[in-house]
Design a protein around this motif. Structure first.
Motif, PDB file in Angstrom:
ATOM      1  N   ALA A   2     -10.056   5.361 -53.523  1.00 54.23           N
ATOM      2  CA  ALA A   2     -10.816   4.971 -52.334  1.00 54.23           C
ATOM      3  C   ALA A   2     -11.566   6.200 -51.828  1.00 54.23           C
ATOM      4  CB  ALA A   2      -9.874   4.461 -51.253  1.00 54.23           C
ATOM      5  N   ARG A   3     -12.790   5.972 -51.359  1.00 57.60           N
ATOM      6  CA  ARG A   3     -13.598   7.120 -50.937  1.00 57.60           C
ATOM      7  C   ARG A   3     -14.133   6.983 -49.512  1.00 57.60           C
ATOM      8  NH1 ARG A   3     -14.239   6.167 -56.177  1.00 57.60           N
ATOM      9  NH2 ARG A   3     -13.829   7.868 -57.637  1.00 57.60           N
ATOM     10  N   THR A 123      -1.166   2.992 -52.472  1.00 58.19           N
ATOM     11  CA  THR A 123      -1.852   1.702 -52.616  1.00 58.19           C
ATOM     12  C   THR A 123      -0.926   0.568 -52.193  1.00 58.19           C
ATOM     13  OG1 THR A 123      -3.155   2.652 -54.407  1.00 58.19           O
ATOM     14  CG2 THR A 123      -3.134   0.251 -54.247  1.00 58.19           C
ATOM     15  N   LEU A 130      -7.454   8.927 -52.877  1.00 58.90           N
ATOM     16  CA  LEU A 130      -8.389   9.489 -53.866  1.00 58.90           C
ATOM     17  C   LEU A 130      -7.808  10.773 -54.413  1.00 58.90           C
ATOM     18  CD1 LEU A 130     -11.237   9.789 -55.236  1.00 58.90           C
ATOM     19  CD2 LEU A 130     -11.907  11.133 -53.230  1.00 58.90           C
ATOM     20  N   ASP A 166     -16.816   1.846 -48.553  1.00 59.43           N
ATOM     21  CA  ASP A 166     -16.205   2.554 -49.685  1.00 59.43           C
ATOM     22  C   ASP A 166     -17.225   2.676 -50.818  1.00 59.43           C
ATOM     23  OD1 ASP A 166     -14.325   3.865 -51.150  1.00 59.43           O
ATOM     24  OD2 ASP A 166     -13.214   2.082 -51.757  1.00 59.43           O
ATOM     25  N   VAL A 167     -17.132   3.772 -51.533  1.00 57.54           N
ATOM     26  CA  VAL A 167     -18.061   4.035 -52.641  1.00 57.54           C
ATOM     27  C   VAL A 167     -17.258   4.084 -53.927  1.00 57.54           C
ATOM     28  CG1 VAL A 167     -19.805   5.630 -53.517  1.00 57.54           C
ATOM     29  CG2 VAL A 167     -19.362   5.507 -51.066  1.00 57.54           C
ATOM     30  N   ARG A 168     -17.635   3.251 -54.873  1.00 57.50           N
ATOM     31  CA  ARG A 168     -16.979   3.310 -56.181  1.00 57.50           C
ATOM     32  C   ARG A 168     -17.560   4.479 -56.950  1.00 57.50           C
ATOM     33  NH1 ARG A 168     -12.641   1.262 -56.496  1.00 57.50           N
ATOM     34  NH2 ARG A 168     -12.759   0.401 -58.589  1.00 57.50           N
ATOM     35  N   SER A 169     -16.802   5.001 -57.876  1.00 55.46           N
ATOM     36  CA  SER A 169     -17.300   6.118 -58.677  1.00 55.46           C
ATOM     37  C   SER A 169     -18.486   5.676 -59.524  1.00 55.46           C
ATOM     38  CB  SER A 169     -16.185   6.618 -59.599  1.00 55.46           C
ATOM     39  OG  SER A 169     -16.727   7.489 -60.566  1.00 55.46           O
ATOM     40  N   LEU A 172     -17.907   4.651 -63.151  1.00 55.90           N
ATOM     41  CA  LEU A 172     -17.423   3.341 -63.597  1.00 55.90           C
ATOM     42  C   LEU A 172     -18.473   2.581 -64.407  1.00 55.90           C
ATOM     43  CD1 LEU A 172     -15.415   2.151 -60.462  1.00 55.90           C
ATOM     44  CD2 LEU A 172     -14.514   2.912 -62.657  1.00 55.90           C
TER      45      LEU A 172
END
Ligand SMILES: Cc1cc2nc3c(=O)[nH]c(=O)nc-3n(C[C@H](O)[C@H](O)[C@H](O)COP(=O)(O)O)c2cc1C
Length: 191
Positions: A2-3, A123, A130, A166-169, A172
């Motif tokens: 999570a970011r 989680t 993160l 939230d920002v996904r990597s 991915l």
């Protein structure tokens, strides 16, 4: 991972439950050659971000929400604990001294296992977490935190309640590698 984190504190008992999961990780020779520095609240986390810049400032504002994480955990690995443990009578015959003889650096393996169990526990507790690399010389950071010599940071964990945006990597987009490429039954099979 999570970011983005809400600007809400995580109670110490929740943080401790996450740490307990780390402390229950397996370790070679039950050496438990790890340590964890826990930073809680802005006053403690702000110097961390200052001392890890420019890596955590890279990518424009991408690190902004991560820096709101109310808790940071720094997992540290102690190589000497393993050298000492494997010099004990029940282990000495393995010949894992000098350090060059170690095929896998157990101090990094074990600290990584502990880190992973903490990520899972976080989680499960409804937290976002993160793991990220420090990516630069961390001597100044470790000195600031009073970490004794011989401890190596493997990265850091940001912990907090999930926040908006939230920002996904970006990584991915590479896609998850399929099992046929990564698992080899019986013997290594070509593509
Ligand atoms: C050793 C390691 C270093 C990582 N470093 C970073 C990092 O510096 N910044 C970041 O945003 N994510 C980092 N990650 C998270 C990965 O980008 C992420 O695990 C991967 O993209 C898969 O996404 P998922 O864990 O959300 O499934 C790191 C993960 C590992 C295991």
């Amino acid at each position: 991972m999570a970011r983005a984190f809400a600007d809400v504190a995580v109670p110490r008992e929740v943080v401790d439950a996450v740490l307990d999961a780390g402390l229950r990780a397996p370790s070679a020779g039950f050496s438990q050659g790890w340590a964890f520095v826990v930073l809680e609240g802005r006053e403690q986390t702000a110097p961390f971000w200052e001392l890890t810049a420019p890596i955590t400032s890279a990518g424009g504002g991408r690190w902004g929400r991560r820096k709101q994480a109310p808790v940071l955990i720094l997992p540290l690995a102690n190589r000497q604990a393993y050298v000492d443990r494997y010099a004990e009578p029940d282990k000495a015959a393995l010949g894992l001294d000098p350090v060059a003889a170690w095929q896998a650096p157990y101090w990094l393996v074990d600290t990584s296992f502990a880190t992973m169990t903490m990520l899972l526990a976080a989680t499960n507790a409804g937290l976002g977490a993160l793991f990220f690399a420090l990516g630069r010389d961390d001597r100044e950071l470790l000195a600031h935190l009073g970490v004794p010599g011989g401890y190596q940071a493997i990265g850091a964990i940001a912990l907090g309640w999930p926040g908006d945006g939230d920002v996904r990597s970006g990584s991915l987009a590479r896609g998850r590698r399929p099992r046929r490429e990564t698992v080899h039954y019986g013997r290594w099979a070509g593509a």
